[in-house]
Design an enzyme around this catalytic site. Structure first.
Site, PDB file in Angstrom:
ATOM      1  N   ASP A  13      -0.170  -6.592   1.084  1.00 43.30           N
ATOM      2  CA  ASP A  13      -0.149  -5.198   0.639  1.00 43.30           C
ATOM      3  C   ASP A  13      -0.067  -4.200   1.799  1.00 43.30           C
ATOM      4  OD1 ASP A  13      -0.386  -6.154  -1.974  1.00 43.30           O
ATOM      5  OD2 ASP A  13      -2.573  -6.170  -1.830  1.00 43.30           O
ATOM      6  N   LYS A  16       5.164  -3.969   2.736  1.00 37.91           N
ATOM      7  CA  LYS A  16       6.373  -4.742   3.032  1.00 37.91           C
ATOM      8  C   LYS A  16       7.553  -4.281   2.181  1.00 37.91           C
ATOM      9  CE  LYS A  16       4.090  -8.461   1.981  1.00 37.91           C
ATOM     10  NZ  LYS A  16       2.709  -7.947   1.881  1.00 37.91           N
ATOM     11  N   GLY A  17       7.261  -3.966   0.904  1.00 38.90           N
ATOM     12  CA  GLY A  17       8.332  -3.551  -0.009  1.00 38.90           C
ATOM     13  C   GLY A  17       9.032  -2.310   0.497  1.00 38.90           C
ATOM     14  N   LYS A  18       8.237  -1.333   0.917  1.00 39.85           N
ATOM     15  CA  LYS A  18       8.836  -0.089   1.418  1.00 39.85           C
ATOM     16  C   LYS A  18       9.664  -0.359   2.665  1.00 39.85           C
ATOM     17  CE  LYS A  18       8.079   3.855   4.132  1.00 39.85           C
ATOM     18  NZ  LYS A  18       7.376   5.036   4.585  1.00 39.85           N
ATOM     19  N   ASN A  38       2.946 -13.752  -7.399  1.00 40.30           N
ATOM     20  CA  ASN A  38       1.648 -13.255  -6.933  1.00 40.30           C
ATOM     21  C   ASN A  38       1.863 -11.995  -6.103  1.00 40.30           C
ATOM     22  OD1 ASN A  38       2.964 -14.874  -5.047  1.00 40.30           O
ATOM     23  ND2 ASN A  38       1.104 -15.753  -4.175  1.00 40.30           N
ATOM     24  N   GLY A  40       3.252  -8.277  -5.084  1.00 45.42           N
ATOM     25  CA  GLY A  40       3.536  -7.012  -5.765  1.00 45.42           C
ATOM     26  C   GLY A  40       4.016  -6.046  -4.707  1.00 45.42           C
ATOM     27  N   HIS A  41       5.315  -5.784  -4.691  1.00 41.82           N
ATOM     28  CA  HIS A  41       5.891  -4.938  -3.654  1.00 41.82           C
ATOM     29  C   HIS A  41       6.356  -3.617  -4.272  1.00 41.82           C
ATOM     30  CE1 HIS A  41       6.871  -8.754  -1.093  1.00 41.82           C
ATOM     31  NE2 HIS A  41       5.590  -8.592  -1.325  1.00 41.82           N
ATOM     32  N   GLN A 223       2.770 -11.770   0.573  1.00 47.15           N
ATOM     33  CA  GLN A 223       1.396 -11.947   1.090  1.00 47.15           C
ATOM     34  C   GLN A 223       1.309 -11.540   2.568  1.00 47.15           C
ATOM     35  OE1 GLN A 223       2.830 -14.830  -0.867  1.00 47.15           O
ATOM     36  NE2 GLN A 223       2.241 -13.427  -2.461  1.00 47.15           N
ATOM     37  N   ARG A 302      -6.413  -5.091  -9.674  1.00 50.20           N
ATOM     38  CA  ARG A 302      -7.763  -5.111  -9.110  1.00 50.20           C
ATOM     39  C   ARG A 302      -7.886  -4.083  -7.983  1.00 50.20           C
ATOM     40  NH1 ARG A 302      -8.339 -11.384  -7.557  1.00 50.20           N
ATOM     41  NH2 ARG A 302      -6.137 -11.082  -7.108  1.00 50.20           N
ATOM     42  N   ASP A 303      -9.079  -3.501  -7.840  1.00 49.84           N
ATOM     43  CA  ASP A 303      -9.332  -2.629  -6.696  1.00 49.84           C
ATOM     44  C   ASP A 303      -9.235  -3.464  -5.428  1.00 49.84           C
ATOM     45  OD1 ASP A 303      -9.691  -0.281  -7.960  1.00 49.84           O
ATOM     46  OD2 ASP A 303     -11.878  -0.221  -7.788  1.00 49.84           O
ATOM     47  N   LYS A 330       1.047   3.707   6.404  1.00 51.01           N
ATOM     48  CA  LYS A 330      -0.062   4.467   5.813  1.00 51.01           C
ATOM     49  C   LYS A 330      -0.922   5.221   6.828  1.00 51.01           C
ATOM     50  CE  LYS A 330      -1.036   2.980   1.575  1.00 51.01           C
ATOM     51  NZ  LYS A 330      -1.452   2.220   0.382  1.00 51.01           N
ATOM     52  N   LEU A 331      -0.288   5.642   7.919  1.00 57.40           N
ATOM     53  CA  LEU A 331      -1.029   6.441   8.906  1.00 57.40           C
ATOM     54  C   LEU A 331      -1.533   7.735   8.257  1.00 57.40           C
ATOM     55  CD1 LEU A 331      -1.865   6.579  11.913  1.00 57.40           C
ATOM     56  CD2 LEU A 331       0.223   7.901  12.333  1.00 57.40           C
ATOM     57  N   ASP A 332      -0.740   8.268   7.300  1.00 58.71           N
ATOM     58  CA  ASP A 332      -1.104   9.524   6.619  1.00 58.71           C
ATOM     59  C   ASP A 332      -2.451   9.422   5.905  1.00 58.71           C
ATOM     60  OD1 ASP A 332       0.731   7.702   5.136  1.00 58.71           O
ATOM     61  OD2 ASP A 332       0.161   8.947   3.430  1.00 58.71           O
TER      62      ASP A 332
HETATM   63  P1  GDP Z   1       3.417  -4.843  -0.164  1.00 61.42           P
HETATM   64  O1  GDP Z   1       2.837  -5.850  -1.088  1.00 61.42           O
HETATM   65  O2  GDP Z   1       3.217  -5.198   1.267  1.00 61.42           O
HETATM   66  O3  GDP Z   1       4.854  -4.520  -0.459  1.00 61.42           O
HETATM   67  O4  GDP Z   1       2.591  -3.500  -0.387  1.00 61.42           O
HETATM   68  P2  GDP Z   1       2.142  -2.875  -1.827  1.00 61.42           P
HETATM   69  O5  GDP Z   1       3.339  -2.278  -2.470  1.00 61.42           O
HETATM   70  O6  GDP Z   1       1.358  -3.856  -2.596  1.00 61.42           O
HETATM   71  O7  GDP Z   1       1.110  -1.768  -1.342  1.00 61.42           O
HETATM   72  C1  GDP Z   1       1.479  -0.772  -0.455  1.00 61.42           C
HETATM   73  C2  GDP Z   1       1.315   0.603  -1.132  1.00 61.42           C
HETATM   74  O8  GDP Z   1       1.360   1.610  -0.146  1.00 61.42           O
HETATM   75  C3  GDP Z   1       2.406   0.939  -2.123  1.00 61.42           C
HETATM   76  O9  GDP Z   1       1.843   1.714  -3.146  1.00 61.42           O
HETATM   77  C4  GDP Z   1       3.390   1.770  -1.291  1.00 61.42           C
HETATM   78  O10 GDP Z   1       4.145   2.684  -2.085  1.00 61.42           O
HETATM   79  C5  GDP Z   1       2.447   2.508  -0.384  1.00 61.42           C
HETATM   80  N1  GDP Z   1       2.958   2.843   0.954  1.00 61.42           N
HETATM   81  C6  GDP Z   1       3.778   2.109   1.760  1.00 61.42           C
HETATM   82  N2  GDP Z   1       3.915   2.719   2.959  1.00 61.42           N
HETATM   83  C7  GDP Z   1       3.182   3.853   2.897  1.00 61.42           C
HETATM   84  C8  GDP Z   1       2.878   4.900   3.840  1.00 61.42           C
HETATM   85  O11 GDP Z   1       3.321   4.893   4.996  1.00 61.42           O
HETATM   86  N3  GDP Z   1       2.036   5.906   3.409  1.00 61.42           N
HETATM   87  C9  GDP Z   1       1.501   5.918   2.147  1.00 61.42           C
HETATM   88  N4  GDP Z   1       0.702   6.917   1.811  1.00 61.42           N
HETATM   89  N5  GDP Z   1       1.766   4.960   1.250  1.00 61.42           N
HETATM   90  C10 GDP Z   1       2.573   3.934   1.623  1.00 61.42           C
HETATM   91  P1  IMO Z   2       1.797  -9.048  -1.551  1.00 64.03           P
HETATM   92  O1  IMO Z   2       3.111  -9.767  -1.333  1.00 64.03           O
HETATM   93  C1  IMO Z   2      -2.564  -9.337  -1.537  1.00 64.03           C
HETATM   94  C2  IMO Z   2      -4.285 -13.205  -2.716  1.00 64.03           C
HETATM   95  C3  IMO Z   2      -5.070 -13.279  -4.021  1.00 64.03           C
HETATM   96  C4  IMO Z   2      -6.084 -14.350  -3.683  1.00 64.03           C
HETATM   97  C5  IMO Z   2      -5.265 -15.308  -2.811  1.00 64.03           C
HETATM   98  C6  IMO Z   2      -4.720 -16.521  -3.562  1.00 64.03           C
HETATM   99  O2  IMO Z   2       1.855  -7.980  -2.577  1.00 64.03           O
HETATM  100  O3  IMO Z   2       1.228  -8.613  -0.243  1.00 64.03           O
HETATM  101  P2  IMO Z   2      -2.724 -16.841  -5.272  1.00 64.03           P
HETATM  102  O4  IMO Z   2      -2.487 -16.264  -6.633  1.00 64.03           O
HETATM  103  O5  IMO Z   2      -1.639 -16.533  -4.284  1.00 64.03           O
HETATM  104  O6  IMO Z   2      -3.040 -18.305  -5.312  1.00 64.03           O
HETATM  105  O7  IMO Z   2      -4.074 -16.113  -4.746  1.00 64.03           O
HETATM  106  O8  IMO Z   2      -4.193 -14.546  -2.272  1.00 64.03           O
HETATM  107  N1  IMO Z   2      -2.915 -12.663  -2.826  1.00 64.03           N
HETATM  108  C7  IMO Z   2      -2.537 -11.452  -2.406  1.00 64.03           C
HETATM  109  N2  IMO Z   2      -3.258 -10.440  -1.884  1.00 64.03           N
HETATM  110  N3  IMO Z   2      -1.225  -9.202  -1.671  1.00 64.03           N
HETATM  111  C8  IMO Z   2      -0.481 -10.211  -2.167  1.00 64.03           C
HETATM  112  O9  IMO Z   2       0.865 -10.195  -2.196  1.00 64.03           O
HETATM  113  C9  IMO Z   2      -1.139 -11.401  -2.610  1.00 64.03           C
HETATM  114  N4  IMO Z   2      -0.720 -12.557  -3.155  1.00 64.03           N
HETATM  115  C10 IMO Z   2      -1.821 -13.336  -3.281  1.00 64.03           C
HETATM  116  O10 IMO Z   2      -5.678 -12.042  -4.324  1.00 64.03           O
HETATM  117  O11 IMO Z   2      -7.094 -13.807  -2.879  1.00 64.03           O
HETATM  118 MG    MG Z   3       1.496  -5.992  -2.666  1.00 59.35          MG
END
Ligand code: GDP
Ligand code: IMO
Ligand code: MG
Length: 427
Positions: A13, A16-18, A38, A40-41, A223, A302-303, A330-332
C-alpha cells in the site's frame, strides 16, 4: 533493455498503483508477476478513481499492453468482473495477456484460506481471505490448477481430483466442513474457459521478444518487501515473492534484462494484518496519519496500522531488491506536524542495531530509535519541483534519501497522476 521493476519497499500500500499508472503512458507493457487479488492498487485519473486488484495498473493507459504473468495466482471470477467493471467505465481491456501457466485460485482454495485462519485463532496471519496462500501451496505441492488446464477437461478433472483427495479429508475430518464435489468445481472452472480464451498467451515469449525489440516493459509488484515469503517478516507475510527477483521467476525474464528497480516508499509506514511493526503508533498521531492519509484497505476495508517512517526497513529494501531509485509517496500527508520522528535504528535488548535483524525474536523485541526532523505547515500538494517544497520538507526528503541508500527520484504530493514531483527520469 529497458526493463523496470516497480515494487513496494515496506508492507504494501505504498502507492504502487499510482506510480505504475504514471509511467504507464511511456511504457509498452505493464506486467504483474506475483500475488493475486489480495492486492488493491488505487489509481486516480482526473476525477475518476479506480481500484485494481488483479489487473496491472497499466490497463488504464491506452498504448500499454497489460500482462498477467505466470507467477500470479488468478481468481477467474474476480478477473472477469474486474474486466467488465472497467469496460462499463469505457476502459478498453482487449489487449490483456494472461499467462497459460498462471495458477488458478479455485473455490476450495478460498475456503481453505478462511477455515485455516479461523483455526489459527489469535495466531492468525490476518490474510485477505482470497485463497492466496492455499493456491501457492498447491502450486508448490504440485497439485495446482493452471489457466491452460481449463482447455483440457480430462486433465482438469484429474487435477481437481488430486487436489481434493487430501483436502476433503482435512475439510471434513479436521475442520468439520462439507466435502467439495469434484464435478461442481470442474463445471465452474470450465465455465470460465471461453471467456478467458481471448487473453491466454505465452507471455514469456511475448515479453522476451518485446525486450529484444527494445520495447519498454514495467514489472508491477503487488504487496511489498516486508511481506515477501523469503525476505519478509515470516510468518506474517504473503505467499509469494514481491521482491525484485520475483519479477524474473514470475514473468520468465532473466535478471540480466532488468535495468532499473524502483522501490515505492511511503513517507511514513503502514501495515495491514498481523505481525511485528516497530514504529507502530497507538496514539493520536497514528489516528491522524490514518485519517489524513486515508489509510483504509482497498481490498478488505480494514483500517491500516500506521507509524512513523522506518529507515532500517528502507535500507533493507534497498539491499534485498538492489534498488536503483525510490519513489517517495504521500509526503503531503505529513504537512502540519511541528516535528516528525524518523526511526534511524532499533534498540534490541539494550543494544543499538542499525540493520534489520534476521531473527524473528530480535525483530519482535526491536524498539525504534527516533531522530526528530523539523516539520512544515505549507500546503505542498501543488508543488511541481523539488525547489517548490518548503525548506523543511526538502530536508526531510534529503534525510530519508541519505538513510535509505538510494536516490529519491520522484515524490508524491497527492493521489492524482500529476500530483508528482519528478526529480530523475525513470526512462
Ligand atoms: P498500492 O497498493 O501500493 O497501489 O497502494 P494503495 O492504492 O493500496 O494505497 C495508496 C493510497 O494512497 C491510495 O489511496 C492512493 O490514491 C494514495 N496515494 C498514492 N500516492 C499518494 C500521494 O503522494 N499523496 C496522497 N495524499 N495520496 C497518495
Ligand atoms: P498491495 O498490493 C497490504 C497482507 C495481508 C496479510 C498478509 C497475508 O495493495 O500493496 P494474503 O491474503 O496475501 O495471504 O495475506 O499480507 N497483504 C497486504 N497488505 N497490501 C497488500 O497488497 C497486501 N496483500 C496482502 O493483510 O497480513
Ligand atoms: Mg494496496
Amino acid at each position: 533493455m529497458p526493463a523496470l521493476v516497480l515494487l513496494g519497499a515496506q508492507w504494501g500500500d505504498e502507492g504502487k498503483g499510482k506510480a505504475t499508472d504514471l509511467l504507464g503512458g511511456s511504457v509498452d507493457y505493464v506486467v504483474r508477476y506475483q500475488g493475486g487479488n489480495n492486492a488493491g492498487h488505487t489509481v486516480v485519473v482526473g476525477d475518476q478513481k479506480y481500484a485494481l486488484h488483479l489487473l496491472p495498473s497499466g490497463i488504464l493507459s491506452p498504448g500499454c499492453t497489460p500482462v498477467i504473468g505466470n507467477g500470479v495466482v488468478v481468481d477467474p471470477s474476480v478477473l472477469l468482473s474486474e474486466l467488465s467493471g472497467l469496460n462499463e467505465r469505457g476502459v478498453d481491456t482487449s489487449k490483456l495477456l494472461l499467462s497459460g501457466n498462471a495458477h488458478i485460485i479455485t473455490p476450495y482454495n478460498v475456503t481453505v484460506d478462511k477455515v485455516t485462519e479461523r483455526f489459527l485463532g489469535k495466531r492468525k496471519i490476518g490474510t485477505t481471505g482470497r485463497g492466496i496462500g492455499p493456491t501457492y501451496a498447491d502450486k508448490i505441492n504440485r497439485v495446482g490448477i493452471r489457466v491452460q488446464d481449463l482447455y483440457d477437461e480430462s486433465i482438469l478433472t484429474q487435477k481437481v481430483e488430486a487436489a481434493l483427495d487430501v483436502k476433503n479429508q482435512i475439510l471434513t475430518k479436521l475442520y468439520n466442513r462439507r466435502a467439495i464435489a469434484v464435478d461442481q468445481v470442474v463445471e465452474e472452472l470450465l465455465g470460465y474457459a471461453d471467456k478467458l480464451a481471448p487473453y491466454v498467451a505465452d507471455t514469456v515469449l511475448v515479453l522476451n521478444q518485446a525486450l529484444e525489440e527494445d520495447k519498454v516493459v514495467l514489472f508491477e509488484g503487488g504487496q511489498g518487501t516486508l511481506l515477501d515469503i523469503d525476505h519478509g517478516t515470516y510468518p506474517f507475510v504473503t505467499s509469494s515473492n514481491p521482491t525484485a527477483g520475483g519479477a524474473c521467476t514470475g514473468a520468465g525474464v532473466g535478471p540480466t534484462k532488468i535495468s532499473r528497480v524502483i522501490g515505492i516508499l511511503k513517507a511514513y509506514t503502514t501495515r495491514v494484518g498481523a505481525g511485528p511493526f516497530p514504529t507502530e503508533l497507538f496514539d493520536e498521531d497514528g489516528e491522524a496519519l490514518r485519517r489524513i492519509g486515508g489509510e483504509r484497505g482497498v481490498t478488505t476495508g480494514r483500517d491500516r496500522r500506521c507509524g512513523w517512517f522506518d529507515a532500517v526497513i528502507a535500507r533493507y529494501a534497498t539491499r534485498v531488491n538492489g534498488l536503483t531509485d525510490f519513489f517517495l509517496t504521500k509526503l503531503d500527508v505529513l504537512t502540519g506536524w511541528e516535528q516528525i520522528p524518523v526511526c534511524v535504528a532499533y534498540e534490541i535488548d539494550g543494544k543499538r542495531v542499525e540493520e534489520l535483524p534476521y531473527s524473528q525474536t530480535d525483530f519482535h523485541h526491536a524498539k525504534p530509535v527516533y531522530e526528530m526532523l523539523p516539520g512544515w505547515n505549507e500546503d505542498i500538494s501543488k508543488a511541481k519541483s523539488f525547489a517548490d517544497l518548503p525548506k523543511n520538507a526538502q530536508s526531510y526528503v534529503k534525510a530519508l534519501e541519505e538513510m535509505s541508500g538510494a536516490p529519491i527520484s520522484a515524490i508524491g504530493v497527492g493521489p492524482g497522476r500529476d500530483e508528482t514531483i519528478e526529480i530523475n527520469s525513470f526512462l
